[in-house]
Design an enzyme around this catalytic site. Sequence first.
Site, PDB file in Angstrom:
ATOM      1  N   HIS A  53       1.983   4.618  -2.777  1.00 62.84           N
ATOM      2  CA  HIS A  53       2.108   6.058  -2.531  1.00 62.84           C
ATOM      3  C   HIS A  53       3.508   6.548  -2.909  1.00 62.84           C
ATOM      4  O   HIS A  53       3.663   7.612  -3.525  1.00 62.84           O
ATOM      5  CB  HIS A  53       1.875   6.359  -1.050  1.00 62.84           C
ATOM      6  CG  HIS A  53       0.449   6.281  -0.615  1.00 62.84           C
ATOM      7  ND1 HIS A  53      -0.580   6.886  -1.308  1.00 62.84           N
ATOM      8  CD2 HIS A  53      -0.125   5.676   0.458  1.00 62.84           C
ATOM      9  CE1 HIS A  53      -1.727   6.662  -0.690  1.00 62.84           C
ATOM     10  NE2 HIS A  53      -1.480   5.921   0.386  1.00 62.84           N
ATOM     11  N   HIS A  56       0.831  -1.206   0.000  1.00 59.38           N
ATOM     12  CA  HIS A  56       0.000   0.000   0.000  1.00 59.38           C
ATOM     13  C   HIS A  56       0.866   1.255   0.000  1.00 59.38           C
ATOM     14  O   HIS A  56       0.710   2.137  -0.857  1.00 59.38           O
ATOM     15  CB  HIS A  56      -0.897  -0.040   1.235  1.00 59.38           C
ATOM     16  CG  HIS A  56      -1.823   1.127   1.362  1.00 59.38           C
ATOM     17  ND1 HIS A  56      -3.164   1.049   1.052  1.00 59.38           N
ATOM     18  CD2 HIS A  56      -1.622   2.407   1.775  1.00 59.38           C
ATOM     19  CE1 HIS A  56      -3.732   2.219   1.252  1.00 59.38           C
ATOM     20  NE2 HIS A  56      -2.818   3.062   1.698  1.00 59.38           N
ATOM     21  N   GLU A  57       1.783   1.331   0.951  1.00 54.76           N
ATOM     22  CA  GLU A  57       2.618   2.529   1.055  1.00 54.76           C
ATOM     23  C   GLU A  57       3.580   2.631  -0.120  1.00 54.76           C
ATOM     24  O   GLU A  57       3.944   3.740  -0.536  1.00 54.76           O
ATOM     25  CB  GLU A  57       3.380   2.529   2.382  1.00 54.76           C
ATOM     26  CG  GLU A  57       2.491   2.545   3.617  1.00 54.76           C
ATOM     27  CD  GLU A  57       1.519   3.705   3.653  1.00 54.76           C
ATOM     28  OE1 GLU A  57       1.814   4.758   3.064  1.00 54.76           O
ATOM     29  OE2 GLU A  57       0.446   3.562   4.279  1.00 54.76           O
ATOM     30  N   HIS A  92       3.934   6.725  -6.627  1.00 59.78           N
ATOM     31  CA  HIS A  92       3.143   7.850  -7.133  1.00 59.78           C
ATOM     32  C   HIS A  92       3.948   9.142  -6.989  1.00 59.78           C
ATOM     33  O   HIS A  92       4.033   9.963  -7.921  1.00 59.78           O
ATOM     34  CB  HIS A  92       1.838   7.932  -6.352  1.00 59.78           C
ATOM     35  CG  HIS A  92       0.788   8.785  -6.986  1.00 59.78           C
ATOM     36  ND1 HIS A  92      -0.496   8.886  -6.487  1.00 59.78           N
ATOM     37  CD2 HIS A  92       0.810   9.602  -8.072  1.00 59.78           C
ATOM     38  CE1 HIS A  92      -1.205   9.695  -7.242  1.00 59.78           C
ATOM     39  NE2 HIS A  92      -0.432  10.160  -8.200  1.00 59.78           N
TER      40      HIS A  92
END
Length: 634
Positions: free
Chosen positions: A421, A417-418, A424
């Site tokens: 980020h 998940h991280e 991104h």
Amino acid sequence: MNTIFQRCTLSVAISFTLAGAAMAAGTSKPVTQNRADIPAEFRWDFTPIYANWQAWEAGMNEIDSRIDAFAKLKGSLKNGPDAVLKAYQAFDQIGMLQYKVYGYTALQRDVDTRNQDVAGKFQRVMALFSKLGTATSWFTPELLTVPQAKMEKWIATTPALKQYKFTILDNYRQQKHVLDEKGERLLSYAARFGATPKATFQELSTSDIKFPMVTLSDGKEIKLSPGTYQSVLATNYQQADRAKAFEAYLKTYAATTNTYAAIYNGVLQQGWFNAQARNFPATLESALDGNAIPASVVTTLVDTVRKGTAPLQRYMKLRKKLLGLDTYHLYDGAIPIYKTDKQYSYADSRDQVLASVAPLGADYVAKYQKFLAGKQVDVYENEGKRSGAYVSGIYGVGPYMLLNHNDTQDALFTLAHEGGHAMHTVLANETQPFVTADYTIFVAEVASTTNERFLLNHLLQASQDPKERFLLLQHAVDSIVGTFYTQVLFADFELQAHKLVEQGQPITSDVLNNIYLKLLTDYYGDAVMIDDLYKYTWSRIPHFYNSPYYVYQYATCFASSAKLFKDMTTGPASSRAAATDRYLALLKSGGNDHPMKQLQKAGVDLSKRETVQAMVDQMEELVAQMEAEAAKIP
């Protein structure tokens, strides 16, 4: 309100500590809570930001002088495009420094919240940012004195100004909510005061909170920090132990519920004050206008999910049956239906997440691997460190990722998940100029949840064990419960609480408790026995205090990522490749357009009810698949 000085936000969570003093035999995971004893490869290196505190001090001084210089530009914007360009370039320089001075203090604060020296330096940063807000309060009102047609002509004839086109013209879109210079300056003075409720919540819930000790059925006494509490719920198969932990933990917040209510009332009142000051009809419209999100996106989301709770309740009933429980409670929701002793070390987790994103291309994987190999991932828990996980981007340096890896399946998916980020941020920062590099919250969770989907797919393809496959499916369903249903329930709570303030109604602990308890009944029906203490849950949700109207975006992003993942992994090779290109273009676009338009370019339209309904339908299908798979397991 979209103004040029709104920068440097950082997601936060509650800190926690555990006992430990040695390395676990045969693993690389430290059990020590002494940060100095954790190997440096697992700790953040702050030197890419600043070499030392003296360099940080110089950065603070530089921002201060640049703020003074920027203030002197007042009155110049009417002089033409070169003057507008000079102002934007000047603030770019300030903005890049903001990321650094903020990150250097905030990150060090988060690995040891007890350090009052760092806390004091962080307060200095926020005071300087408040000065910046005041010093730039003239800019937007003055910019808007230039007719839009003239400004568009200036942009068209000044090549260096074109990178600021979206930002400049977005000010005109929001023009009716911009006050005159006097009004903007007055609001800027309230900025520091407006941060007080958030800071008060942080101190009460992190620094001053005293978590209880409980003795479980095996005779072991533990301290119920957030981390250990979640661990008990996720690993202890004795329902009586989970019940005991739940009661002790929630009573910790119930003991100061009136204080939490007073703090939250301050957050609500601040939101309503800002909405009225800027001529918005409600706080929801005020919160969404900066990114041009229609209020109907949130209200349609809530309404659709409220009508689509049947799959959620079906899953709760399946869990009750398979766990063999006479009664099913919310504190039973984290325990795996089938036991497993499988662990995921950080090294293995890192390899798995890298392998899972191979469909995104070699370039993506190489950049991801480079980031994970650096010292910008803080891996393990230590005394005083915040719990949870987040990524904080520092322009010109790169993302910093905070984890509290504990070798569980959840920790593996948290890394994925991280990592979404982080990538991104990497792709946006290397593609976009500073002014449009910062992507919005509305699209932020698309990258993270898409990476989780890739990981799940990778693990399912690699496993032939029906029990392991069932547990992975359970993780997928649990993700929908936590990221979709629960976050919409939270958004529903926020809508109701904010409306009370807008109507001049009182905000007390009893009022908030009743709202939350009713929501639990509405969403879970008779599938779960709702314990009365759960009515205090609202008091411990950091997003309610730190970033109102944030949580709904988890659900919209989750729905978006489901659509994008499907497009990238199904259908003809040519359509999959095109969908992947659109997705990577979304990540690289940063904040160069309104997020609804960015998602539409990538293939997702959140204005349509069916986009949300598709998640409800997917939940129904997955639960049905779990029921079928469960029948195959002895």
